[in-house]
Design an enzyme around this catalytic site. Structure first.
Site, PDB file in Angstrom:
ATOM      1  N   CYS A   4       5.336   2.853 -43.742  1.00  0.00           N
ATOM      2  CA  CYS A   4       5.391   1.534 -43.101  1.00  0.00           C
ATOM      3  C   CYS A   4       5.889   1.695 -41.649  1.00  0.00           C
ATOM      4  CB  CYS A   4       6.326   0.628 -43.895  1.00  0.00           C
ATOM      5  SG  CYS A   4       6.745  -0.890 -43.032  1.00  0.00           S
ATOM      6  N   HIS A  46      12.515  -3.108 -47.243  1.00  0.00           N
ATOM      7  CA  HIS A  46      11.090  -3.400 -47.083  1.00  0.00           C
ATOM      8  C   HIS A  46      10.655  -4.540 -48.003  1.00  0.00           C
ATOM      9  CE1 HIS A  46       6.840  -2.486 -46.207  1.00  0.00           C
ATOM     10  NE2 HIS A  46       6.657  -2.921 -47.438  1.00  0.00           N
ATOM     11  N   HIS A  97       5.450  -5.691 -43.111  1.00  0.00           N
ATOM     12  CA  HIS A  97       6.899  -5.616 -43.355  1.00  0.00           C
ATOM     13  C   HIS A  97       7.449  -6.917 -42.791  1.00  0.00           C
ATOM     14  CE1 HIS A  97      10.855  -3.125 -43.322  1.00  0.00           C
ATOM     15  NE2 HIS A  97      11.172  -4.360 -42.923  1.00  0.00           N
ATOM     16  N   HIS A  99       8.882  -9.881 -40.980  1.00  0.00           N
ATOM     17  CA  HIS A  99       9.507  -9.942 -39.658  1.00  0.00           C
ATOM     18  C   HIS A  99       9.426 -11.351 -39.099  1.00  0.00           C
ATOM     19  CE1 HIS A  99       5.276  -8.762 -39.158  1.00  0.00           C
ATOM     20  NE2 HIS A  99       5.285  -9.439 -38.029  1.00  0.00           N
TER      21      HIS A  99
HETATM   22  P1  5GP Z   1       2.360  -9.790 -36.832  1.00  0.00           P
HETATM   23  O1  5GP Z   1       0.993  -9.845 -36.218  1.00  0.00           O
HETATM   24  O2  5GP Z   1       2.346  -8.923 -38.091  1.00  0.00           O
HETATM   25  O3  5GP Z   1       3.008 -11.101 -37.036  1.00  0.00           O
HETATM   26  O4  5GP Z   1       3.287  -9.065 -35.767  1.00  0.00           O
HETATM   27  C1  5GP Z   1       3.368  -7.693 -35.604  1.00  0.00           C
HETATM   28  C2  5GP Z   1       3.921  -7.458 -34.226  1.00  0.00           C
HETATM   29  O5  5GP Z   1       4.315  -6.103 -34.145  1.00  0.00           O
HETATM   30  C3  5GP Z   1       2.905  -7.696 -33.095  1.00  0.00           C
HETATM   31  O6  5GP Z   1       3.385  -8.716 -32.232  1.00  0.00           O
HETATM   32  C4  5GP Z   1       2.816  -6.333 -32.401  1.00  0.00           C
HETATM   33  O7  5GP Z   1       2.715  -6.430 -30.999  1.00  0.00           O
HETATM   34  C5  5GP Z   1       4.094  -5.644 -32.836  1.00  0.00           C
HETATM   35  N1  5GP Z   1       4.004  -4.207 -32.926  1.00  0.00           N
HETATM   36  C6  5GP Z   1       2.992  -3.482 -33.507  1.00  0.00           C
HETATM   37  N2  5GP Z   1       3.252  -2.171 -33.416  1.00  0.00           N
HETATM   38  C7  5GP Z   1       4.447  -2.062 -32.771  1.00  0.00           C
HETATM   39  C8  5GP Z   1       5.244  -0.937 -32.387  1.00  0.00           C
HETATM   40  O8  5GP Z   1       4.918   0.236 -32.620  1.00  0.00           O
HETATM   41  N3  5GP Z   1       6.411  -1.195 -31.740  1.00  0.00           N
HETATM   42  C9  5GP Z   1       6.807  -2.473 -31.445  1.00  0.00           C
HETATM   43  N4  5GP Z   1       7.962  -2.617 -30.802  1.00  0.00           N
HETATM   44  N5  5GP Z   1       6.093  -3.555 -31.812  1.00  0.00           N
HETATM   45  C10 5GP Z   1       4.924  -3.349 -32.455  1.00  0.00           C
HETATM   46 ZN    ZN Z   2       8.607  -1.426 -44.215  1.00  0.00          ZN
END
Ligand code: 5GP
Ligand code: ZN
Length: 113
Positions: A4, A46, A97, A99
């Site tokens: 993850c 997780h 995961h 968030h």
């Molecule tokens: P989701 O789309 O799942 O709500 O949000 C995932 C977030 O994780 C996105 O805003 C994306 O920019 C961020 N993200 C993806 N990979 C990484 C990473 O390797 N490092 C950081 N700091 N953020 C990440």
């Molecule tokens: Zn995780």
């Protein structure tokens, strides 16, 4: 969870811009910020999403929201901020995961989606 992405960030295997950490929570800057302040708050344990929190303790969950409040203060978001948790494909969740996105530092759109 071995593979993850956010578990790897929490373990320090992938670098991140950490803004806050406690026993239950890790928070770091989003790599692709959508606002001047864009912080991701994640439980260290997780869980895939809010659909997967049956086994989370109330303390673990409350820790995320308490961290949000502390980070908002730290990031000087006294004028407000938006808190978002994308859950599943309809919400375009891309990292499985749990968030919470803290978005702030500018006026948000008045429509949420
Ligand atoms: P989701 O789309 O799942 O709500 O949000 C995932 C977030 O994780 C996105 O805003 C994306 O920019 C961020 N993200 C993806 N990979 C990484 C990473 O390797 N490092 C950081 N700091 N953020 C990440
Ligand atoms: Zn995780």
């Amino acid at each position: 969870m071995e593979n993850c992405l956010f578990c790897k960030i929490i373990r320090g295997e992938i670098p991140s811009g950490k803004v806050y950490e406690d026993e239950n929570v890790y928070a770091f800057r989003d790599i692709n910020p959508q606002a001047p302040v864009h912080v991701l708050v994640v439980p260290k344990k997780h869980f895939v999403s809010l659909s997967d929190i049956q086994s989370a303790s109330d303390g673990e969950l409350a820790a995320c929201l308490r961290a949000v409040r502390l980070i908002a203060e730290q990031e000087k978001l006294e004028n407000g901020y938006r808190l978002v948790s994308n859950c599943g494909p309809d919400a375009c969740q891309s990292v499985p995961h749990l968030h919470f996105h803290i978005l702030g530092g500018r006026q948000m759109a008045d429509q949420m989606a």
